[in-house]
Motif scaffolding. Sequence first.
Motif, PDB file in Angstrom:
ATOM      1  N   TRP A   1      -4.431   2.298  -0.446  1.00  0.00           N
ATOM      2  CA  TRP A   1      -5.582   1.753   0.276  1.00  0.00           C
ATOM      3  C   TRP A   1      -6.786   1.546  -0.632  1.00  0.00           C
ATOM      4  CZ3 TRP A   1     -10.414   4.035   0.976  1.00  0.00           C
ATOM      5  CH2 TRP A   1     -11.275   3.343   1.826  1.00  0.00           C
ATOM      6  N   LYS A   2      -7.056   2.484  -1.510  1.00  0.00           N
ATOM      7  CA  LYS A   2      -8.276   2.397  -2.320  1.00  0.00           C
ATOM      8  C   LYS A   2      -8.120   1.494  -3.542  1.00  0.00           C
ATOM      9  CE  LYS A   2      -7.540   6.494  -5.250  1.00  0.00           C
ATOM     10  NZ  LYS A   2      -8.057   7.829  -5.605  1.00  0.00           N
TER      11      LYS A   2
ATOM     12  N   VAL B   1      -3.757   3.014   7.176  1.00  0.00           N
ATOM     13  CA  VAL B   1      -3.401   2.938   5.755  1.00  0.00           C
ATOM     14  C   VAL B   1      -4.196   3.962   4.954  1.00  0.00           C
ATOM     15  CG1 VAL B   1      -3.237   1.422   3.740  1.00  0.00           C
ATOM     16  CG2 VAL B   1      -2.830   0.508   6.027  1.00  0.00           C
ATOM     17  N   MET B   2      -5.474   4.131   5.310  1.00  0.00           N
ATOM     18  CA  MET B   2      -6.317   5.095   4.617  1.00  0.00           C
ATOM     19  C   MET B   2      -5.745   6.508   4.719  1.00  0.00           C
ATOM     20  SD  MET B   2     -10.375   5.893   5.350  1.00  0.00           S
ATOM     21  CE  MET B   2     -10.588   4.201   5.897  1.00  0.00           C
TER      22      MET B   2
ATOM     23  N   PRO C   1      -7.599  -6.214   0.465  1.00  0.00           N
ATOM     24  CA  PRO C   1      -7.923  -5.402   1.643  1.00  0.00           C
ATOM     25  C   PRO C   1      -6.796  -5.426   2.668  1.00  0.00           C
ATOM     26  CG  PRO C   1      -9.774  -6.810   1.036  1.00  0.00           C
ATOM     27  CD  PRO C   1      -8.610  -7.254   0.212  1.00  0.00           C
ATOM     28  N   VAL C   2      -6.853  -4.481   3.589  1.00  0.00           N
ATOM     29  CA  VAL C   2      -5.725  -4.208   4.477  1.00  0.00           C
ATOM     30  C   VAL C   2      -5.351  -5.417   5.339  1.00  0.00           C
ATOM     31  CG1 VAL C   2      -5.036  -2.840   6.484  1.00  0.00           C
ATOM     32  CG2 VAL C   2      -6.117  -1.729   4.525  1.00  0.00           C
TER      33      VAL C   2
ATOM     34  N   PRO D   1      -3.371   6.727   0.977  1.00  0.00           N
ATOM     35  CA  PRO D   1      -4.733   6.647   0.413  1.00  0.00           C
ATOM     36  C   PRO D   1      -4.799   6.002  -0.967  1.00  0.00           C
ATOM     37  CG  PRO D   1      -3.929   8.919   0.419  1.00  0.00           C
ATOM     38  CD  PRO D   1      -2.967   8.111   1.230  1.00  0.00           C
TER      39      PRO D   1
ATOM     40  N   ALA E   1     -12.481  -6.293   6.713  1.00  0.00           N
ATOM     41  CA  ALA E   1     -11.173  -5.701   6.442  1.00  0.00           C
ATOM     42  C   ALA E   1     -10.237  -6.692   5.763  1.00  0.00           C
ATOM     43  CB  ALA E   1     -10.538  -5.209   7.740  1.00  0.00           C
TER      44      ALA E   1
ATOM     45  N   TYR F   1      -0.474  -0.923  -6.978  1.00  0.00           N
ATOM     46  CA  TYR F   1      -0.461  -1.208  -5.550  1.00  0.00           C
ATOM     47  C   TYR F   1      -1.135  -2.555  -5.298  1.00  0.00           C
ATOM     48  CZ  TYR F   1       0.627   3.767  -4.982  1.00  0.00           C
ATOM     49  OH  TYR F   1       1.214   4.994  -5.052  1.00  0.00           O
TER      50      TYR F   1
ATOM     51  N   ASN G   1      -8.471  -0.036   9.082  1.00  0.00           N
ATOM     52  CA  ASN G   1      -8.200   0.633   7.808  1.00  0.00           C
ATOM     53  C   ASN G   1      -7.646   2.040   7.961  1.00  0.00           C
ATOM     54  OD1 ASN G   1      -9.369  -0.879   5.172  1.00  0.00           O
ATOM     55  ND2 ASN G   1     -10.535  -1.481   6.973  1.00  0.00           N
TER      56      ASN G   1
ATOM     57  N   TYR H   1       0.803  -1.224   0.000  1.00  0.00           N
ATOM     58  CA  TYR H   1       0.000   0.000   0.000  1.00  0.00           C
ATOM     59  C   TYR H   1       0.839   1.278   0.000  1.00  0.00           C
ATOM     60  CZ  TYR H   1      -3.159  -3.619   1.634  1.00  0.00           C
ATOM     61  OH  TYR H   1      -3.839  -4.803   1.776  1.00  0.00           O
TER      62      TYR H   1
END
Length: 491
Positions: free
Chosen positions: A272-273, A264-265, A116-117, A269, A221, A112, A261, A102
Amino acid sequence: MRSVREDRTVRPTEQDPVAAAGSEFIGGPAGRRARPGGGWWTPVRVVVLVALGMFALGMVQKLPCYDGAWFQGASSQYTHACYSDIPHLYNARGFAADLVPYFDRLPGDMEYLEYPVLTGLFMEVASWITPYGGGSAAQQYYWLANAGMLMVCAAVIAVCVARTHRHRPWDALLLALAPAFALTATINWDLLAVALTAAAVLMWSRSRPLAAGVLIGLATAAKLYPVLLLGPLFLLCLRAGRLRAFGTALGGAAAAWFLVNMPVMALAPEGWKKFYTFSQERPVDFGSIWLVISQRTGDPLEGANAWATALTLLCFAGIALLTLYAPRRPRLAQLAFLVVAVFILLNKVYSPQYVLWLVPLAALARPRWRDFLVWQACEVLYFLGIWMYLAYTSSGDDQKGLPAEGYQLVILVHLLGTLYLCAVVVRDILFPERDPVRRDGSDDPSGGVLDGAPDSLALGRHARARAPLYSEVAASSGAARVRWGSGLPQG
């Protein structure tokens, strides 16, 4: 002297003809003098050992790839039906180069990590115990490290499923012996989310909505599908007038997901997305009904997202009506199975490991060996079919494997097998006297605060049912038995 709990343990060999016939391999059904759960060999321990044994067999099935097929071109790993994402993504997602998921941009076409995280953390932990390097030996170590961690997840799933229905631990043998579960367990990292989801269902069955919600949040998550369980929980709590319990679970799920999340969010960002944008932008892919339509018509179906979303929401609305109109409030496992199955059936892609999402829920929703094995046979056929199709498309002029027409057929078999199991679950909801779990008068062993609760909201001719359902407590106290679906005591 046997305990009440032991006396009331349901033995599948006494209720299920297929289980009774299968037990002949180990000496036949248990006799009336048998002591279930006595000594060290409790049902939960037996289920876990069987599940681990099947998991080990699944690892053995990957041996041709481990010995070289992963590293000898695409076709070989497909013809041996032993493909796994794990060794390939060790290099492709930067773990071999010690890149931080990430945060560090990847050198290939995927900028990336597209997971999910919590799954990304799982992958990263496995890389910490893998010797650095990008060669085949490091990839083998990485697969082994992940397989060991996934085996722990499999044990957790077996324990949770065996303990969710207190008096039906042997139903978890459906999970433990599921061939599709063993074959797909180490293809990807889905077992992490499945384990957290199974633990959430167990916590809900123990009337611990906050813990259940936290686990659903953690599972979401790791993979998106567990959030779907909040829908059935809302509908069931609405019908039972227990919205406070649902609110507790919802708050726990939101808080857990956000806390995992948020770092990392906030700090990465774009990375993450990636999971969410990748899922949205992904075209029609393997295993879906949309691929069959696309291949048959030659249309790329660029609007498949909209169609899939609309049809999924329509089916969810149908499940909501079923929940409120059913003669008895459906069991949690039944609705959870249906919503996840709908999501799978209408998704743009069906990877073979997605069957892992359904196996624990199927064992709780419809604990009957015949129906379960029919569905599993369809899934095993699909497991073989997708690899043979990929072997065909990667073999060049040799064209060894399954052509597109044959692959379309196995996709339809997979879809029909899942629809069949959905149909018998819906039938059990509409005719609860046919539900194996409810035949002894039980309400919802996985329902927690919902188990035995009276209805607060129901539609149709069942709206007048307000009395508590017949329960085991009522049976032991001599209370009047409630007619199926009427809410009125028998005379």
